[in-house]
Design a protein around this motif. Structure first.
Motif, PDB file in Angstrom:
ATOM      1  N   ILE A 273       0.810  -0.945   0.015  1.00 12.69           N
ATOM      2  CA  ILE A 273       0.022  -0.009  -0.225  1.00 12.69           C
ATOM      3  C   ILE A 273       0.889   1.049  -0.085  1.00 12.69           C
ATOM      4  O   ILE A 273       1.716   1.467   0.890  1.00 12.69           O
ATOM      5  CB  ILE A 273      -0.952   0.039   1.175  1.00 12.69           C
ATOM      6  CG1 ILE A 273      -1.912  -1.593   1.201  1.00 12.69           C
ATOM      7  CG2 ILE A 273      -1.634   1.177   1.353  1.00 12.69           C
ATOM      8  CD1 ILE A 273      -2.206  -1.714   2.566  1.00 12.69           C
ATOM      9  N   CYS A 275       1.637   5.506  -1.433  1.00 13.18           N
ATOM     10  CA  CYS A 275       1.105   6.649  -1.851  1.00 13.18           C
ATOM     11  C   CYS A 275       1.470   7.036  -3.437  1.00 13.18           C
ATOM     12  O   CYS A 275       2.707   6.518  -3.484  1.00 13.18           O
ATOM     13  CB  CYS A 275       1.243   7.832  -0.784  1.00 13.18           C
ATOM     14  SG  CYS A 275       3.002   8.482  -0.617  1.00 13.18           S
ATOM     15  N   SER A 306       2.760  -1.114   4.185  1.00 14.98           N
ATOM     16  CA  SER A 306       2.599   0.335   3.713  1.00 14.98           C
ATOM     17  C   SER A 306       3.762   1.342   3.493  1.00 14.98           C
ATOM     18  O   SER A 306       4.825   1.076   4.292  1.00 14.98           O
ATOM     19  CB  SER A 306       1.742   0.973   4.645  1.00 14.98           C
ATOM     20  OG  SER A 306       2.058   0.910   6.030  1.00 14.98           O
ATOM     21  N   ILE A 308       4.445   5.158   2.876  1.00 14.88           N
ATOM     22  CA  ILE A 308       3.935   6.419   2.796  1.00 14.88           C
ATOM     23  C   ILE A 308       4.726   7.400   2.826  1.00 14.88           C
ATOM     24  O   ILE A 308       5.471   7.437   3.882  1.00 14.88           O
ATOM     25  CB  ILE A 308       2.731   6.389   3.675  1.00 14.88           C
ATOM     26  CG1 ILE A 308       1.744   5.402   3.419  1.00 14.88           C
ATOM     27  CG2 ILE A 308       1.948   7.811   3.428  1.00 14.88           C
ATOM     28  CD1 ILE A 308       0.904   5.129   2.380  1.00 14.88           C
ATOM     29  N   ASN A 313      -1.259  10.589   5.735  1.00 10.28           N
ATOM     30  CA  ASN A 313      -2.195   9.219   5.883  1.00 10.28           C
ATOM     31  C   ASN A 313      -1.021   8.067   6.405  1.00 10.28           C
ATOM     32  O   ASN A 313      -1.780   7.039   6.576  1.00 10.28           O
ATOM     33  CB  ASN A 313      -2.564   8.872   4.607  1.00 10.28           C
ATOM     34  CG  ASN A 313      -3.457  10.071   4.067  1.00 10.28           C
ATOM     35  OD1 ASN A 313      -4.434  10.165   5.012  1.00 10.28           O
ATOM     36  ND2 ASN A 313      -3.671  10.234   2.879  1.00 10.28           N
ATOM     37  N   GLU A 317      -2.315   4.367   8.079  1.00  7.44           N
ATOM     38  CA  GLU A 317      -2.528   3.173   6.992  1.00  7.44           C
ATOM     39  C   GLU A 317      -1.656   2.133   7.832  1.00  7.44           C
ATOM     40  O   GLU A 317      -1.810   0.991   7.657  1.00  7.44           O
ATOM     41  CB  GLU A 317      -1.551   3.664   5.670  1.00  7.44           C
ATOM     42  CG  GLU A 317      -2.504   4.456   4.652  1.00  7.44           C
ATOM     43  CD  GLU A 317      -3.584   3.669   4.043  1.00  7.44           C
ATOM     44  OE1 GLU A 317      -3.687   2.576   4.142  1.00  7.44           O
ATOM     45  OE2 GLU A 317      -4.581   4.212   3.395  1.00  7.44           O
ATOM     46  N   THR A 321      -1.574  -2.522   8.707  1.00 12.22           N
ATOM     47  CA  THR A 321      -0.494  -3.284   7.930  1.00 12.22           C
ATOM     48  C   THR A 321       0.468  -4.072   8.794  1.00 12.22           C
ATOM     49  O   THR A 321       0.660  -3.571   9.909  1.00 12.22           O
ATOM     50  CB  THR A 321       0.287  -2.369   6.810  1.00 12.22           C
ATOM     51  OG1 THR A 321       0.825  -1.523   7.473  1.00 12.22           O
ATOM     52  CG2 THR A 321      -0.822  -1.968   5.943  1.00 12.22           C
ATOM     53  N   THR A 326       6.770   5.253   7.133  1.00  9.32           N
ATOM     54  CA  THR A 326       6.198   6.492   7.054  1.00  9.32           C
ATOM     55  C   THR A 326       7.436   7.637   6.992  1.00  9.32           C
ATOM     56  O   THR A 326       8.123   7.829   8.162  1.00  9.32           O
ATOM     57  CB  THR A 326       5.192   6.902   8.201  1.00  9.32           C
ATOM     58  OG1 THR A 326       4.261   5.950   8.071  1.00  9.32           O
ATOM     59  CG2 THR A 326       4.793   8.388   7.968  1.00  9.32           C
TER      60      THR A 326
END
Length: 374
Positions: A273, A275, A306, A308, A313, A317, A321, A326
């Motif tokens: 997942i 961005c 994830s 990102i 976000n 997220e 997961t 991030t």
């Protein structure tokens, strides 16, 4: 599939179909939706064909189809079947003898149109060979090769014509007391294919092979297939799928799995997942995801990751997961494990670190539930 009581809007109620076997792979009933592809090597080149079959199987293909256009290909098929790690479907057109030879060579399934392989006597011979060798059959209706009498009746390829063609072929098999068959009603037009599949799903309980035929190149064909197959699968229609792309067969398998994974119908490997990236990104998201997709291809355990670029976000997220990263720090980002913030990691070391964390998490998941890998 198991019902989601917490999020009922995620439930897909699959159409009830009878189950057949394609080699050791069950198709229909409550069996997982199987993923297929087709080789594009010369079948007479056994080494190249087996290599392509193996690559497809490594990517997750459950079944692989091979063209059998001539006698030499039928001879080669026996060697291919012997070395294949997955069941082989023999693609037969017009030549009934090829169908008999393919069944004798050990094909798990014959892809034929009973109406185009000759007289009723020849059809009976092919069906007998399939029975004698434990071989199932796929009826393959295609909008581009409908029978002349149906085109004259309907004026053009249309859902009604395709369904009628399919039912005529089904009748031929059933009149010969053969019931181990599945059916497809493919078209390159998404609307036509979807309508035809809905029609045939209502008219028979046979397992259904889904496909948007001649979908196009990797990008355009993926989009058409995702729209066409995705909507049908969402409606509960489909027991086995093939994504038809002008691309490497391995890409067909990858796309097929991604379609099934997006609907929660199959689970295999890492679901990333990520961005689309923007000016807020704390690291190069696009390049990172591209590298991670390659580096994590060996992971078969179903899990989520994830990636990102910023804290808008990213934390949200990551909560959902298995592993997350991030961006947002000055040259570093936060690593999340099992939905919880764990530790910071520098951007220049994050790829190797994420691969390691994913591998560790996969090992834990496997230890807790050995059957999770499918």
């Amino acid at each position: 599939m198991s019902l989601n009581q917490v999020r009922p809007w995620r439930n897909i109620y699959r159409r009830k179909s009878r189950q057949i076997m394609v080699g050791n792979v069950p198709v229909g009933g409550d069996a997982p939706i199987s993923v297929q592809t087709m080789t594009n090597t010369l079948t007479t080149d056994v080494f190249a064909t087996v290599a392509q079959v193996q690559a497809a199987a490594d990517a997750g293909a459950d079944i692989v189809r091979v063209s059998v256009p001539d006698e030499a290909s039928a001879r080669a098929l026996k060697e291919i079947v012997a070395e294949s790690p997955v069941p082989i479907v023999a693609d037969i057109h017009f030549h009934y003898r090829r169908g008999i030879e393919a069944a004798e060579a050990g094909a798990a399934c014959l892809r034929i149109n009973p109406g185009n392989i000759g007289s009723p006597e020849r059809v009976r011979e092919v069906i007998k060979a399939a029975k004698d060798h434990g071989c199932s059959i796929r009826i393959g209706v295609n909008a581009g090769s409908l029978e002349k009498h149906l085109l004259e009746k309907y004026g053009e390829p249309c859902p009604e014509a395709m369904v009628e063609s399919g039912l005529e072929h089904i009748r031929i098999l059933e009149d010969n007391d053969f019931h181990d068959f599945k059916i497809s009603v493919k078209a390159s037009d998404v609307f036509l294919a979807a309508a035809a599949y809905q029609g045939i799903a209502e008219a028979t309980d046979a397992p259904i092979h889904l496909g948007i035929t001649e979908a196009g190149g990797l990008m355009s064909g993926t989009i058409k297939s995702a729209i066409g197959l995705g909507n049908l699968l969402w409606m509960g229609i489909g027991d086995t799928i093939r994504v038809s792309l002008s691309a490497d067969p391995v890409e067909e398998v990858k796309v097929g799995y991604e379609i099934l994974k997006s609907l929660g119908l199959r689970h295999r490997g890492v679901n990333i997942i990520s961005c689309p990236s923007c000016a807020r990104q704390g690291f190069d998201v696009i390049k990172t995801v591209e590298i991670l997709e390659k580096r994590l291809e060996h992971i078969k355990t179903p899990m989520s990751l994830s990636i990102i670029g910023c804290v808008v976000n990213g934390p949200g997220e990551a909560l959902m997961t298995d592993v997350g990263f991030t961006g947002g720090g000055a040259g570093s980002g936060m690593v999340y494990l099992a939905g919880k913030a764990s530790h910071k990691m520098s951007n220049d070391q994050m790829i190797d670190h994420i691969v390691l964390e994913v591998e560790k998490r996969a090992a834990v998941i496997e230890a807790e539930a050995p059957e999770a890998a499918e």
